[in-house]
Design a protein around this motif. Structure first.
Motif, PDB file in Angstrom:
ATOM      1  N   GLN B  98       6.880  -0.586   7.759  1.00 32.69           N
ATOM      2  CA  GLN B  98       6.973   0.827   8.145  1.00 32.69           C
ATOM      3  C   GLN B  98       6.243   1.120   9.452  1.00 32.69           C
ATOM      4  OE1 GLN B  98       5.025   3.210   5.167  1.00 32.69           O
ATOM      5  NE2 GLN B  98       4.292   1.439   4.078  1.00 32.69           N
ATOM      6  N   TYR B  99       5.403   0.195   9.907  1.00 30.00           N
ATOM      7  CA  TYR B  99       4.683   0.413  11.160  1.00 30.00           C
ATOM      8  C   TYR B  99       5.371  -0.379  12.277  1.00 30.00           C
ATOM      9  CZ  TYR B  99       0.811   2.163   8.351  1.00 30.00           C
ATOM     10  OH  TYR B  99       0.027   2.868   7.487  1.00 30.00           O
ATOM     11  N   LYS B 102       4.028  -5.069  14.363  1.00 31.69           N
ATOM     12  CA  LYS B 102       3.506  -5.819  13.233  1.00 31.69           C
ATOM     13  C   LYS B 102       2.709  -7.035  13.667  1.00 31.69           C
ATOM     14  CE  LYS B 102       5.056  -7.682   8.843  1.00 31.69           C
ATOM     15  NZ  LYS B 102       6.221  -8.226   8.160  1.00 31.69           N
ATOM     16  N   TYR B 105      -0.777  -6.217  14.357  1.00 32.46           N
ATOM     17  CA  TYR B 105      -1.497  -6.011  13.106  1.00 32.46           C
ATOM     18  C   TYR B 105      -1.937  -7.350  12.518  1.00 32.46           C
ATOM     19  CZ  TYR B 105      -1.795  -5.605   8.049  1.00 32.46           C
ATOM     20  OH  TYR B 105      -2.189  -5.743   6.749  1.00 32.46           O
ATOM     21  N   GLY B 146      -2.592   3.465  12.303  1.00 30.09           N
ATOM     22  CA  GLY B 146      -1.471   4.402  12.249  1.00 30.09           C
ATOM     23  C   GLY B 146      -1.440   5.338  13.435  1.00 30.09           C
ATOM     24  N   PRO B 233      -4.102   1.178   6.524  1.00 37.42           N
ATOM     25  CA  PRO B 233      -2.943   0.759   5.730  1.00 37.42           C
ATOM     26  C   PRO B 233      -3.424   0.068   4.453  1.00 37.42           C
ATOM     27  CG  PRO B 233      -2.758  -0.006   7.990  1.00 37.42           C
ATOM     28  CD  PRO B 233      -4.106   0.590   7.859  1.00 37.42           C
TER      29      PRO B 233
END
Lengths: 122, 503
Positions: B98-99, B102, B105, B146, B233
């Protein structure tokens, strides 16, 4: 005396980080603390009239390669300087991250005032 | 064959810098690589159980160079980090879709793991600070990942308090170096044992306690945790609550207090009081929360209090020169609770992530009746809740039972009473989660809710199985290999230095 001034700088930074309402000023306060600690580390290893701890030929006395007492007593401790270099690099990283978070927050809220940025509580 | 210690830091560090190369197109390859890295770290951590060793970086002999030390306590923490990061990484495969960005991250995630492994293995006090900063910087960025209003606010708050904590630690390191002339923990400990504490070292100890206390979110220093952990998250919340506050806070505190400075009666009382304050305050604040992740975050403070209480009681008994067996029992309870908490709290945060992804909300008032729609999430959440509340066959019960036994045997009846009381409060708050999230009427807008799939389920079921089986760690064969060596490191106290220098 220099240690006391250094500690004063640390306390000023802490005061600024805790009391100020503006996000950028808080960041500045944290950085002042960081520099106070770096200064403290440098002072730990410093000697007045000391010289760089690099061995040249006349510093070696005796066949076994022992160092002269003059060299040992007058050279500056190099380890804190290495530590400070590492600490500066780390604080640069955290400064960059903090400032980018400040900028992003300004984009969202339109203000740097932490008393107005209060969505989270409880 | 001994386990090569630098690998624990090298694998995640190299992976962290490889991952951003993949960019947007190679997202799947990056995910696979990151998962392989966490799984291999778990395998290595399992292989390191029961081993000890000292590794000198660059073959510099110990007082000159930096060393890594593996002992019982380190391998216990490595195991916890391995388990939680493997589960969280599996969970993020689907969850992080959903982000955007990636692979960034994943890179930050691996950097955090590298920092934590480094903190746990380091035998050098400045090196510990460097790894502490690596892990914390990665976690500040991950909390704000986010980039929405709440995330940025929480990240800034966390970052300010975390930076102040780090600076305290650096200041303390400088003071220790100035007073003992060494940065190696073993040599510092030797110098303090022979020279005693002077004012500078006492101040350094106070700064260490404040700095690591900030990282561990013990009660006077806890303000950032209930904001930061819910805003991250879900897999990162699991990592932060599951292992980060333990590796950076409790582990480092225990190492400095027990092995470097040596435990005294005052320090034992200090840890005990901090632990009790955290337990009670965290539990009371948690009961009133309606945000599911915020409730879990407050409960983390409370559960971490148990760990610190166990260590404090043990230290107090050692310092008073009472029966060493009781001290071992208290510390065993604390460390066992640390591992248990790592497993069930990360599971709870993963289930909350699963709920949030399916329903789009974290507010307990807007949920209800999810038991039918999300059976696996419900089952795993119930297992974790039973475990945290201390219902008998599950893991949390055993560690709390040991703590109560230790407190009673050492004559601290009121501490035992507080432990049981806080346990009841914990039961109430998780009954609240069960009642409002899974039972009752299903609201209109949640009729279409679907159970999460694939790797998210695998991660949750894996942790739930561990929750059920963790009680087996008390079986003598496993206890002697995993828990006892860790307890022994702390009860041995300052003879740590002799072990490291002699090895």
């Amino acid at each position: 005396m220099p240690y006391a001034l250094c500690f004063l700088l640390f306390v000023i930074g802490l005061y600024c980080a805790v009391v100020k309402k503006n996000m950028v000023k808080i960041v500045i306060g944290i950085m002042v603390m960081e520099y106070a600690v770096n200064l403290f580390l440098i002072m730990l290893g410093y000697r007045f009239g000391g010289k760089a701890p690099i061995v040249v030929e006349e510093d070696i006395v005796g066949a076994g390669g022992q160092l002269s007492s003059l060299f040992i007593n007058s050279s500056v401790d190099p380890l804190p300087q290495a530590l400070v270099l590492t600490a500066i690099v780390i604080s640069l990283g955290s400064l960059a991250l903090m400032i980018s978070i400040c900028i992003r927050t300004y984009e969202r809220y339109g203000t740097f005032d932490i008393t107005e940025i209060r969505r989270l509580k409880g | 064959m001994s386990v090569p210690l630098p690998v624990f830091v090298a694998i995640p560090l190299v992976t962290a810098f490889l991952l951003p190369i993949f960019g947007k197109k190679g997202k799947n390859a990056a995910t696979v690589l990151a998962n392989l890295a966490t799984i291999s770290l778990l395998v290595l951590a399992v292989a390191s159980i029961g081993r000890t060793g000292v590794y000198e970086i660059g073959k510099w002999p110990i007082p000159l160079g930096i060393n890594l030390v593996l002992d019982g306590l380190s391998s216990l923490l490595l195991l916890a980090i391995g388990v939680v990061s493997t589960a969280a990484m599996l969970f993020s495969v689907r969850y992080m879709e959903q982000y955007t960005a990636k692979s960034k991250y994943l890179s930050l995630f691996m950097l955090m793991v590298a920092g934590m492994n480094g903190v746990v293995l380091s035998g050098d006090i400045f090196n510990l600070f460097v790894f502490l900063e690596i892990a914390s910087l990665a976690s500040y960025a991950l909390v704000g990942f986010g980039c929405e209003h709440e995330e940025l606010e929480a990240s800034f708050k966390y970052m300010v308090l975390g930076s102040i904590g780090s600076i305290f630690v650096l200041f303390a390191v400088a003071l220790v170096y100035g007073n003992t002339g060494s940065l190696n923990m073993a040599y510092i400990s030797k110098a303090i044992a022979s020279g005693g504490l002077n004012a500078g070292l006492g101040f350094a100890l106070a700064l260490f306690i404040a700095g690591f206390g900030l990282k561990a979110a013990l009660v006077p220093f806890h303000a950032w945790l209930p904001d930061a952990h819910p805003s991250a998250p879900a897999p990162i919340s699991a990592m932060l609550s599951g292992v980060l506050i333990k590796a950076l806070g409790v582990y480092a505190l225990a190492r400095i207090v027990f092995n470097v400075f040596g435990i005294t009666v005052q320090l034992g009382w200090l840890l005990t009081v901090l632990g009790i304050l955290s337990m009670v305050t965290g539990a009371f604040l948690a009961i009133g929360q309606w945000d599911i992740k915020r409730l879990m975050a407050y409960s983390s403070i409370s559960q971490l209090g148990y760990v610190v209480l166990g260590l404090g009681l043990g230290g107090l008994i050692i310092a008073r020169g009472q029966n060493l067996a009781w001290a071992s029992l208290a510390i065993l309870g604390g460390l066992f609770h640390l591992v248990n908490h790592a497993v069930y709290k990360s599971l709870l945060f993963l289930t909350s992530g699963s709920i949030q992804m399916a329903t789009g909300t974290r507010d307990l008032k807007q949920m209800g009746g999810l038991a039918e729609k999300m059976p696996v999430t419900r089952a795993t959440c119930t297992v974790a809740s039973a475990s945290v509340a201390g219902i008998p066959p599950f893991s949390g019960f055993w560690s709390k039972l040991i703590l109560v036994f230790a407190a009673i045997q050492a004559g601290f009846y009121w501490v035992a009473a507080i432990i049981v009381f806080v346990s009841l409060c914990t039961l109430i708050m998780y009954l609240k989660v069960q009642r409002y999230a899974f039972l009752g009427e299903l609201p209109e807008n949640l009729q279409q809710t679907k159970e999460s799939r694939g790797s998210m389920l695998v991660a949750m079921v894996f942790l739930a199985c561990l929750c059920v089986l963790m009680g087996l760690l008390l079986v003598p064969a496993l206890r002697c290999n995993i828990l006892e060596p860790a307890v022994k490191v702390l009860t041995d106290g300052v003879s740590y230095s002799a072990n490291v220098i002699g090895m």
